[in-house]
Design a protein around this motif. Structure first.
Motif, mmCIF file in Angstrom:
data_model
loop_
_atom_site.group_PDB
_atom_site.id
_atom_site.type_symbol
_atom_site.label_atom_id
_atom_site.label_comp_id
_atom_site.label_asym_id
_atom_site.label_seq_id
_atom_site.Cartn_x
_atom_site.Cartn_y
_atom_site.Cartn_z
ATOM 1 N N VAL A 317 1.251 9.086 3.367
ATOM 2 C CA VAL A 317 0.238 9.258 2.324
ATOM 3 C C VAL A 317 -0.140 10.736 2.263
ATOM 4 O O VAL A 317 -0.256 11.395 3.299
ATOM 5 N N ASN A 318 -0.299 11.260 1.055
ATOM 6 C CA ASN A 318 -0.684 12.671 0.898
ATOM 7 C C ASN A 318 -2.121 12.862 1.375
ATOM 8 O O ASN A 318 -3.054 12.327 0.777
ATOM 9 N N ASP A 319 -2.300 13.611 2.483
ATOM 10 C CA ASP A 319 -3.660 13.822 3.017
ATOM 11 C C ASP A 319 -4.103 15.281 2.836
ATOM 12 O O ASP A 319 -5.028 15.747 3.499
ATOM 13 N N GLY A 320 -3.418 16.006 1.963
ATOM 14 C CA GLY A 320 -3.766 17.414 1.725
ATOM 15 C C GLY A 320 -5.008 17.555 0.856
ATOM 16 O O GLY A 320 -5.455 16.589 0.227
ATOM 17 N N PRO A 321 -5.562 18.772 0.769
ATOM 18 C CA PRO A 321 -6.773 19.004 -0.035
ATOM 19 C C PRO A 321 -6.592 18.732 -1.526
ATOM 20 O O PRO A 321 -7.558 18.473 -2.232
ATOM 21 N N LEU A 322 -5.334 18.782 -2.030
ATOM 22 C CA LEU A 322 -5.108 18.564 -3.469
ATOM 23 C C LEU A 322 -4.671 17.120 -3.765
ATOM 24 O O LEU A 322 -4.239 16.815 -4.868
ATOM 25 N N ALA A 323 -4.781 16.237 -2.759
ATOM 26 C CA ALA A 323 -4.326 14.842 -2.927
ATOM 27 C C ALA A 323 -5.079 14.148 -4.050
ATOM 28 O O ALA A 323 -6.295 14.312 -4.196
ATOM 29 N N GLY A 324 -4.342 13.366 -4.834
ATOM 30 C CA GLY A 324 -4.976 12.543 -5.868
ATOM 31 C C GLY A 324 -5.232 13.246 -7.177
ATOM 32 O O GLY A 324 -5.660 12.624 -8.149
ATOM 33 N N ARG A 325 -4.940 14.534 -7.281
ATOM 34 C CA ARG A 325 -5.222 15.264 -8.528
ATOM 35 C C ARG A 325 -4.111 15.099 -9.568
ATOM 36 O O ARG A 325 -4.362 15.231 -10.756
ATOM 37 N N GLU A 326 -2.880 14.839 -9.097
ATOM 38 C CA GLU A 326 -1.745 14.846 -10.038
ATOM 39 C C GLU A 326 -1.051 13.494 -10.165
ATOM 40 O O GLU A 326 -0.358 13.252 -11.134
ATOM 41 N N GLY A 327 -1.215 12.616 -9.172
ATOM 42 C CA GLY A 327 -0.509 11.331 -9.197
ATOM 43 C C GLY A 327 -1.440 10.163 -9.444
ATOM 44 O O GLY A 327 -2.657 10.259 -9.254
ATOM 45 N N ASP A 328 -0.868 9.029 -9.855
ATOM 46 C CA ASP A 328 -1.656 7.803 -10.091
ATOM 47 C C ASP A 328 -1.614 6.891 -8.876
ATOM 48 O O ASP A 328 -2.547 6.144 -8.622
ATOM 49 N N HIS A 329 -0.498 6.909 -8.125
ATOM 50 C CA HIS A 329 -0.333 5.999 -6.979
ATOM 51 C C HIS A 329 -0.367 6.824 -5.694
ATOM 52 O O HIS A 329 0.597 7.519 -5.377
ATOM 53 N N VAL A 330 -1.468 6.754 -4.970
ATOM 54 C CA VAL A 330 -1.624 7.622 -3.795
ATOM 55 C C VAL A 330 -1.938 6.853 -2.515
ATOM 56 O O VAL A 330 -1.961 7.437 -1.443
ATOM 57 N N THR A 331 -2.168 5.541 -2.603
ATOM 58 C CA THR A 331 -2.569 4.781 -1.403
ATOM 59 C C THR A 331 -1.351 4.303 -0.622
ATOM 60 O O THR A 331 -0.247 4.161 -1.173
ATOM 61 N N SER A 332 -1.561 4.017 0.670
ATOM 62 C CA SER A 332 -0.434 3.584 1.523
ATOM 63 C C SER A 332 0.093 2.231 1.061
ATOM 64 O O SER A 332 1.287 1.949 1.170
ATOM 65 N N ARG A 333 -0.802 1.372 0.533
ATOM 66 C CA ARG A 333 -0.354 0.041 0.085
ATOM 67 C C ARG A 333 0.620 0.173 -1.091
ATOM 68 O O ARG A 333 1.654 -0.489 -1.142
ATOM 69 N N LYS A 334 0.280 1.068 -2.034
ATOM 70 C CA LYS A 334 1.158 1.271 -3.203
ATOM 71 C C LYS A 334 2.508 1.847 -2.761
ATOM 72 O O LYS A 334 3.563 1.432 -3.248
ATOM 73 N N ILE A 335 2.461 2.809 -1.825
ATOM 74 C CA ILE A 335 3.706 3.439 -1.358
ATOM 75 C C ILE A 335 4.568 2.410 -0.629
ATOM 76 O O ILE A 335 5.774 2.316 -0.842
ATOM 77 N N LYS A 336 3.922 1.577 0.205
ATOM 78 C CA LYS A 336 4.682 0.576 0.963
ATOM 79 C C LYS A 336 5.313 -0.457 0.018
ATOM 80 O O LYS A 336 6.479 -0.836 0.189
ATOM 81 N N ASP A 337 4.548 -0.910 -0.984
ATOM 82 C CA ASP A 337 5.093 -1.876 -1.953
ATOM 83 C C ASP A 337 6.313 -1.305 -2.662
ATOM 84 O O ASP A 337 7.310 -1.993 -2.864
ATOM 85 N N ARG A 338 6.207 -0.031 -3.042
ATOM 86 C CA ARG A 338 7.325 0.615 -3.765
ATOM 87 C C ARG A 338 8.557 0.734 -2.869
ATOM 88 O O ARG A 338 9.689 0.491 -3.300
ATOM 89 N N LEU A 339 8.352 1.099 -1.596
ATOM 90 C CA LEU A 339 9.482 1.226 -0.666
ATOM 91 C C LEU A 339 10.124 -0.130 -0.390
ATOM 92 O O LEU A 339 11.345 -0.253 -0.301
#
Length: 614
Positions: A317-339
């Motif tokens: 999961v993107n944990d950087g200071p700019l996280a969530g500004r450019e993407g719609d799917h940022v949570t670990s659940r969404k990433i895991k479902d996609r993988l």
């Protein structure tokens, strides 16, 4: 319904860029399945945007040509070894293969890989020597090389006596021999019907099909694609999905639709018959390799053995200071479902949870395969952190072993010294060498680790003239420490907007990856340091305003254009303690640990551990 004797199932296999997809275009046009005024895109089978941009086939796709009374089902397969799993699984769907070989280059490493899979299944080949309209072609030499390759792969007598056809898929002509009269592409269709056997399928009896591919339809969901080996299936039938493991209970399914793949479209067919390649919907969950039968107690069909993955990368999961500004799917659940969804569509990919929440290990055949997945996720609106590819090691007889590959390189003689030096630095060993017409062909034995980032280095060393391909060979004892990057990085110590004033002084220290106005943060890599250590810099520093005018201070600042990384290059460039932040709009490089003080403490701890161990 077409009887099995009038059906031919064929896969088109070849090395990257030898003309498979163009050949499928030509066969579709020759079959008369298009209207005269119908607009057809070039490389029509490359349906993914990424395939069109990269010029390679990534996913195996099938279509069918209705020619006279015959149905010819054609599967277009990838030529790159990283996507070899796509080739392996479609071998259960077809009864013959067409090997496409470039009339100048001859059979390459990946040709050997995909052809070997077909030979093991006992499938009969037809050889099409393509690009006969190119200059400097060597059809007779290529013919002999293909026969040598068939002998090496222990082909049966029937496979060795494969018919050869010559032609140009782009120019739409074929001929019986290299010098004989040119004919149109229907001659090739005739050859397929004549030499490829009809599918071994029983019209009578209970329905049976092995799932070799999975598609997705927006209306009916998951679609299982495979060759019907017995019986028929139609909409409304009750069938059974056999379990993945022996002893698993079969799942009853009601067929909601049967699809047939004709030219470039899918049609809702009334009935799928024995020998044909069809798609069936109605499944909540289905995996490649499962069997669909008409009876609950029917046995499952055997599936082809898939080579194991050799590369693993971490997705986080993107944990950087700019996280969530450019993407719609940022949570670990969404990433895991996609993988997990990707894992169902791709048999060579495996996804595992790690001890840390929000971090997943993704294993695959090669770095390119995972880079394609990350690029697809970016385009779908995901933000994700990706680590450098690491090889999967195994302990064999109490010895740590890593994967090794056979590397084939073709370079102009002028660049040979630099290429051999690089191979040696990457723990490679030259096994064979041939010089001809100002070019040298090398064969080397090299750890898979040594191939990460090698393509870019080869391009630089040979000014773009080097050609390479590689093939997994075996697991062998670990080759020891290897340094593939000789430079350090320029790491930002501040968060904010990069200024021209600050970057002007930083660019004297090395190459920049950012330009004025770009957002940066503490721990982000903003450039390359020619020395091996990391240099902390402040790219956000602005000029102090005073009442005094500085002498010469009015001259404009000239910044060197920054180095911009593509995703594949970024993944191969980073060191083990760095990550790539991939978002829909940007690719950034950063340190795993953003806090500079914490990074320093970790480095001291590592150095102390190395000293105590020594």
């Amino acid at each position: 319904m077409t009887p099995p004797s009038k059906i031919r199932n064929i896969a088109i296999i070849a090395h990257v860029d030898h003309g498979k997809t163009t050949l499928v275009d030509s066969l579709l046009r020759a079959s008369g399945n298009f209207r005269e005024n119908q607009a057809i895109a070039e490389r029509a089978m490359d349906s993914m945007d990424l395939e069109r941009e990269k010029g390679i086939t990534i996913k195996a796709k099938n279509t069918s040509v209705h020619w006279g009374e015959n149905i010819i089902n054609i599967v277009d397969t990838p030529g790159h070894a990283d996507f070899g799993g796509e080739v392996e699984r479609v071998m259960k769907m077809v009864d013959g293969v067409m090997l496409v070989v470039d009339a100048y280059e001859g059979p390459q490493a990946q040709t050997r890989f995909v052809l070997k899979k077909a030979m093991q299944q006992g499938i009969k080949p037809i050889v099409f020597i393509n690009k006969m309209d190119r200059p400097h072609i060597k059809p007779d030499e290529v013919h002999d090389k293909v026969l040598e390759l068939l002998m090496e792969l222990e082909a049966t007598e029937e496979q060795f006596n494969a018919p050869f056809v010559y032609g140009s898929a782009r120019a739409l002509w074929v001929s019986e021999t290299a010098e004989s009269e040119k004919k149109d592409m229907t001659f090739l269709l005739e050859k397929i019907v004549e030499h490829i056997p009809a599918p071994k399928a029983e019209l009578e009896g209970s329905f049976e099909m092995l799932v070799s591919n999975i598609d997705w339809d927006n209306f009916v969901g998951r679609v299982a694609i495979g060759k019907v080996t017995r019986g028929t299936v139609k909409m409304g039938d009750r069938v059974f999905l056999q379990g993945k493991q022996p002893g698993d209970k079969p799942t009853p399914i009601k067929v909601t639709k049967v699809f047939q793949y004709t030219t470039l479209t899918t049609s809702d067919s009334v009935e799928g018959g024995a020998g044909d390649i069809v798609g069936i919907s109605g499944f909540e969950d289905v995996d490649i390799g499962q069997t669909v039968t008409g009876a609950a107690d029917a046995p499952a069909l055997p599936f082809v053995a898939i080579d194991p993955p050799t590369i693993v990368m971490q997705f986080a999961v993107n944990d950087g200071p700019l996280a969530g500004r450019e993407g719609d799917h940022v949570t670990s659940r969404k990433i895991k479902d996609r993988l997990e969804r990707e894992q169902k569509m791709n048999v060579t990919l495996s996804v595992n949870d790690t001890d840390t929440a929000g971090i997943f290990d993704v294993s695959a055949r090669g770095a390119m395969q995972i880079a394609v997945l990350v690029e697809q996720m970016r385009r779908e609106g995901f933000e994700v952190l990706v680590s450098r590819p690491m090889v999967i090691t195994k302990r064999i007889n109490d010895v740590i072993c890593e994967p090794f590959e056979t590397l084939y390189i073709d370079v102009p003689d002028d660049y040979l010294g630099g290429v051999m030096k690089t191979i040696s630095e990457r723990k490679g060993r030259i096994e064979d060498m041939n010089a001809q017409n100002g070019r040298t062909t090398l064969q080397a034995y090299i750890p898979t680790r040594g191939l990460i980032g090698f393509e870019f280095e080869l391009m630089n060393l040979t000014s773009g003239h080097g050609i390479h391909s590689h093939l997994f060979r075996e697991y062998a004892p670990h080759a020891g420490y290897m340094q593939t990057r000789s430079t350090g990085t320029l790491v930002s110590t501040e968060a904010g907007e990069a200024t021209s004033y600050a970057l002007d002084t930083i660019q004297e220290r090395g190459k920049l990856f950012v330009t004025a106005g770009d957002l940066v943060y503490d721990g982000m890599i903003i450039g390359e340091n020619p020395r091996t250590d990391d240099l902390p810099v402040n790219p956000c520093r602005s000029k102090q305003l005073t009442n005094f005018r500085a002498a010469g201070g009015d001259k404009g600042i000239q910044l060197t254009p920054p180095v911009k990384f593509g995703l594949e290059r970024a993944i191969e460039y980073i060191a083990p303690d760095e990550l790539v932040e991939a978002t829909p709009k940007n690719i950034r490089l950063r340190k795993r640990t953003l806090d500079s003080n914490q990074r320093q403490r970790e480095r001291k701890r590592t150095e102390a551990e190395i000293e105590s161990a020594g």
